[in-house]
Each structure stands twice: as C-alpha cells, then as structure tokens.
Design a protein around this motif. Structure first.
Motif, short mmCIF file in Angstrom:
data_model
loop_
_atom_site.label_atom_id
_atom_site.label_comp_id
_atom_site.label_asym_id
_atom_site.label_seq_id
_atom_site.Cartn_x
_atom_site.Cartn_y
_atom_site.Cartn_z
N GLN A 20 -3.84 1.81 -5.11
CA GLN A 20 -2.58 1.68 -5.07
C GLN A 20 -2.22 0.11 -4.86
O GLN A 20 -2.81 -0.65 -3.91
CB GLN A 20 -2.03 2.57 -4.08
N HIS A 25 3.58 -0.54 -5.61
CA HIS A 25 2.99 0.94 -5.22
C HIS A 25 2.81 1.63 -6.62
O HIS A 25 2.47 2.83 -6.26
CB HIS A 25 4.20 1.59 -4.51
N GLU A 27 0.02 3.28 -8.65
CA GLU A 27 -1.43 3.72 -8.63
C GLU A 27 -2.16 3.79 -9.97
O GLU A 27 -1.53 4.11 -10.90
CB GLU A 27 -1.21 5.26 -8.01
#
Ligand SMILES: [Zn+2]
Length: 58
Positions: A20, A25, A27
């Motif tokens: 991540q 953020h 992934e």
C-alpha cells in the motif's frame, strides 16, 4: 553490470503480496515491491506491506 542473473528463480517463493502506498493509499498486489506508485508516482520507500494473510498468527 550484467543482465544475466540466472540464479534463484524459485517459483515457490513468488508469493503475491499486497503493498500500500502511504501517499495515495493505492494498493498494489505483486510479488515484489513496486518501483514506484502507478497512481501518484511516489517512490518505493512510500510502500508498506499489508499483512492480509493470517497464516502466521501466533
Ligand atoms: Zn501512491
């Protein structure tokens, strides 16, 4: 430097890991740490491994 590194290609070790990006953020699921974030372009130092696997619970 050489491009021929004909060693240590063990498929069994290629376990997918979720990484991540701490910046956006995002992934990314891959066997290796991404070189940079495909979304925000942050370098690999901004990635952390997401511990999604519960196999090693002690
Ligand atoms: Zn990012």
């Amino acid at each position: 430097m050489t491009d021929k590194t004909g060693a240590l290609r063990t498929r069994a070790a290629e376990t997918e890991t979720t990484w991540q990006c701490l910046t956006c953020h995002l992934e990314v699921v891959d066997t290796v740490l991404p070189r940079k974030c495909p979304r925000c372009g942050a370098s690999r130092v901004k990635f952390v491994e997401v511990g999604a696997q519960a196999e090693n619970e002690a």
